[in-house]
Enzyme design. Sequence first.
Site, short mmCIF file in Angstrom:
data_model
loop_
_atom_site.label_atom_id
_atom_site.label_comp_id
_atom_site.label_asym_id
_atom_site.label_seq_id
_atom_site.Cartn_x
_atom_site.Cartn_y
_atom_site.Cartn_z
N ARG A 229 0.84 -1.19 0.00
CA ARG A 229 0.00 0.00 0.00
C ARG A 229 0.89 1.25 0.00
O ARG A 229 1.88 1.32 0.74
CB ARG A 229 -0.91 0.03 1.24
CG ARG A 229 -2.18 -0.78 1.07
CD ARG A 229 -3.08 -0.20 -0.02
NE ARG A 229 -4.26 -0.99 -0.32
CZ ARG A 229 -4.33 -1.98 -1.22
NH1 ARG A 229 -3.27 -2.31 -1.93
NH2 ARG A 229 -5.47 -2.61 -1.43
N GLU A 258 -3.30 7.66 -5.75
CA GLU A 258 -3.38 6.90 -7.01
C GLU A 258 -4.51 7.47 -7.87
O GLU A 258 -5.62 7.61 -7.36
CB GLU A 258 -3.61 5.43 -6.72
CG GLU A 258 -2.39 4.78 -6.08
CD GLU A 258 -2.52 3.28 -5.86
OE1 GLU A 258 -3.48 2.68 -6.36
OE2 GLU A 258 -1.65 2.72 -5.18
N HIS A 276 -0.21 -0.11 -9.91
CA HIS A 276 -0.99 -0.99 -9.01
C HIS A 276 -1.44 -2.26 -9.76
O HIS A 276 -2.63 -2.53 -9.89
CB HIS A 276 -2.21 -0.24 -8.45
CG HIS A 276 -2.70 -0.84 -7.16
ND1 HIS A 276 -3.24 -0.10 -6.13
CD2 HIS A 276 -2.76 -2.12 -6.72
CE1 HIS A 276 -3.59 -0.88 -5.14
NE2 HIS A 276 -3.31 -2.13 -5.48
N1 LIG Z 1 -0.42 -4.45 -5.15
C1 LIG Z 1 -1.53 -5.13 -5.18
O1 LIG Z 1 -2.22 -5.18 -6.19
C2 LIG Z 1 -1.96 -5.90 -3.98
C3 LIG Z 1 -1.66 -5.42 -2.74
N2 LIG Z 1 -2.09 -6.11 -1.63
C4 LIG Z 1 -1.72 -5.55 -0.34
O2 LIG Z 1 -0.65 -6.33 0.20
C5 LIG Z 1 -0.64 -6.23 1.62
C6 LIG Z 1 -0.49 -7.60 2.25
O3 LIG Z 1 -1.59 -8.41 1.92
P1 LIG Z 1 -1.77 -9.87 2.58
O4 LIG Z 1 -0.46 -10.55 2.67
O5 LIG Z 1 -2.88 -10.53 1.87
O6 LIG Z 1 -2.23 -9.46 4.03
P2 LIG Z 1 -2.15 -10.32 5.37
O7 LIG Z 1 -3.17 -9.76 6.28
O8 LIG Z 1 -2.17 -11.78 5.07
O9 LIG Z 1 -0.69 -9.97 5.93
C7 LIG Z 1 -0.35 -8.73 6.50
C8 LIG Z 1 0.70 -8.99 7.54
O10 LIG Z 1 1.17 -7.75 8.02
C9 LIG Z 1 1.46 -7.91 9.40
N3 LIG Z 1 1.51 -6.61 10.05
C10 LIG Z 1 0.47 -5.84 10.48
N4 LIG Z 1 0.94 -4.73 11.07
C11 LIG Z 1 2.29 -4.79 11.00
C12 LIG Z 1 3.32 -3.93 11.45
N5 LIG Z 1 3.06 -2.79 12.09
N6 LIG Z 1 4.59 -4.29 11.21
C13 LIG Z 1 4.89 -5.46 10.58
N7 LIG Z 1 3.94 -6.33 10.17
C14 LIG Z 1 2.66 -5.99 10.37
C15 LIG Z 1 0.34 -8.80 9.89
O11 LIG Z 1 0.68 -9.45 11.10
C16 LIG Z 1 0.19 -9.77 8.74
O12 LIG Z 1 0.95 -10.94 8.97
C17 LIG Z 1 -1.93 -5.49 1.98
O13 LIG Z 1 -1.63 -4.14 2.17
C18 LIG Z 1 -2.78 -5.65 0.73
O14 LIG Z 1 -3.75 -4.65 0.62
C19 LIG Z 1 -2.76 -7.28 -1.73
C20 LIG Z 1 -3.06 -7.80 -2.95
C21 LIG Z 1 -2.71 -7.14 -4.18
O1 LIG Z 2 -8.09 -4.72 -7.38
C1 LIG Z 2 -6.88 -4.55 -7.56
O2 LIG Z 2 -6.30 -4.71 -8.63
C2 LIG Z 2 -6.05 -4.13 -6.35
C3 LIG Z 2 -5.70 -5.30 -5.52
C4 LIG Z 2 -5.24 -4.89 -4.19
O3 LIG Z 2 -4.53 -3.94 -4.01
C5 LIG Z 2 -5.70 -5.66 -3.03
O4 LIG Z 2 -6.35 -6.70 -3.22
O5 LIG Z 2 -5.44 -5.22 -1.90
#
Ligand SMILES: NC(=O)C1=CN([C@@H]2O[C@H](COP(=O)(O)OP(=O)(O)OC[C@H]3O[C@@H](n4cnc5c(N)ncnc54)[C@H](O)[C@@H]3O)[C@@H](O)[C@H]2O)C=CC1
Ligand SMILES: O=C(O)CCC(=O)C(=O)O
Length: 525
Positions: A229, A258, A276
């Site tokens: 993010r 964004e 993104h």
């Molecule tokens: N670029 C994109 O298109 C995408 C971005 N994302 C983003 O990726 C990120 C991770 O997603 P997931 O792995 O599915 O989430 P998740 O919830 O499985 O993992 C997040 C992790 O961050 C940890 N965390 C929370 N606060 C923290 C802190 N202060 N310091 C260190 N660790 C901390 C949590 O304990 C958890 O293990 C999210 O921000 C999500 O929105 C997800 C999918 C696609």
């Molecule tokens: O919909 C998308 O392409 C963004 C995905 C994403 O950032 C998320 O799932 O957190």
Amino acid sequence: MFRILVSDAISEEGLAPLRKSEQIEIVQKKVTEVEEQLHEFDALLVRSATKVTEELLSKMPNLKIIGRAGVGVDNIDVEAATKRGIVVINAPNGNTISAAEHTFAMMAALVRHIPQAHVSVKSREWNRSAFVGTELQGKHLGIIGFGRIGSEVAKRARAFGMTVHVYDPFLTKERAEKLGVSIHTLDEVLACSDIITVHTPLTKETKGLLGEKNLAKTKKGVYLINCARGGIIDEQALIPFLQSGHVAGVALDVFEQEPPGDHPLFAFDNVIVTPHLGASTIEAQLNVATQVAEEILHFLEGKPVTSSINLPTLSKDVYEKIQAFYNLAKKMGTIASQYMNIPVQELSVTYAGTVADLETTYITRSLLAGFLRPRVASTVNEVNAAMIAKERGITYGEKFSDETHGYANCISLTVHGENRTFTIKGSHIPNYGDRIVHFDGFTIDFAPDGHLLYIQHQDRPGMIGKVGNVLGEHQVNIATMQVGREQAGGKAIMMLSLDKPIDDALLQKLAEIEDIETVKRLEVS
Ligand SMILES: NC(=O)C1=CN([C@@H]2O[C@H](COP(=O)(O)OP(=O)(O)OC[C@H]3O[C@@H](n4cnc5c(N)ncnc54)[C@H](O)[C@@H]3O)[C@@H](O)[C@H]2O)C=CC1
Ligand SMILES: O=C(O)CCC(=O)C(=O)O
């Protein structure tokens, strides 16, 4: 008919489960294109482009569920949705692999200067010495945030011969060991990593996590990646570190704003960017769309949703086990609220017998919703019940006991109001139904359904006849009647179930009968 607004680009194939239902109409338009019809929609399906603000929600009074085809819900005002009783669901793991692979693609592109070399060759240059990179093998990778995506990145890093160092304050030692990584403090990860990638949600704690202070703790020549993010790495703070060469390169898939427009970081050749794209694969989009579509169908069919952001998560099995108690608790809450029609400070729920072994959080929320419904003008349900109770200064708590009063299960609710306490106890008897077995100090047995009439009186001969006469004179038929008393000649109660509701005038007539002390109408729908 259930109307769903799909306001972002969502995989058509993923919407198939919804298209099959004759009860559902899908409208695929931007919010701005349906301004006039917003009030008609029951569900809203979005990716990240639609900003689901409080203002938008105020134009959608019929909205019951918001589905986010992805992980992050930062484009949704979850608090405002919760206040309105709107369930918010996401697709937590449908795009994990795509986001992890994109992170890896960015890592490789960053250390081998692929985007810069690509532009150079297409500009008819052939400058091989300008793009000498570094290997990933043998390098130290720091992963901040070790959830779904962080752990998938780690697996790939290990396959590339990298050493992985993890910082995640919520990660257990057992899980870290299972995944073959070592847990470190943030400072340790910052100090030892050649490449750092962030995979946390954007929260108060993670906003600016890699800001001026922490960037200064990183190794000289470090590479940074943010495919999570925008804002976890402070974009402004990066500038002097890039200028001095302390940071060797940055890969960003996400931005504080964004689209980012004309961003100062774009001036740096060693900052590589994508718009993104982490989840932008055919597979991820199909997965997330299918996940939310199926969840919305479950919701419509009255089944539990399993990936709600603002409701306790329940599996189908657990839901089936608690369903009967969930209904009984709601009815008990409704009855208690009408009976105690005074300001109330506290609700105390005690579970005994078989119900005590179940997921009672959900049952208590149902009871709370039933209690608040007669008192609150706006929608109240399991989603917003806790929040509304808090707003109104009503606290609640759960207890567990062995005292089942001879029933296999027993839910007991005590309501503390100003100068008055009321207790109701109920049990669900399989193949028979819900029964209220205790009411304000009296042992009784009645079904908590329909138009109920509660009468408290002195135990005298002829009382039942007097009540029956008055109701009969007003053409009100009694369906069932239960009585209870403290002792012969003492206080007694009647609980009648009527075929139709009664009005205030009739209530008053009943109250005027000699020896009747209290008359209350209780509606349970
Ligand atoms: N670029 C994109 O298109 C995408 C971005 N994302 C983003 O990726 C990120 C991770 O997603 P997931 O792995 O599915 O989430 P998740 O919830 O499985 O993992 C997040 C992790 O961050 C940890 N965390 C929370 N606060 C923290 C802190 N202060 N310091 C260190 N660790 C901390 C949590 O304990 C958890 O293990 C999210 O921000 C999500 O929105 C997800 C999918 C696609
Ligand atoms: O919909 C998308 O392409 C963004 C995905 C994403 O950032 C998320 O799932 O957190």
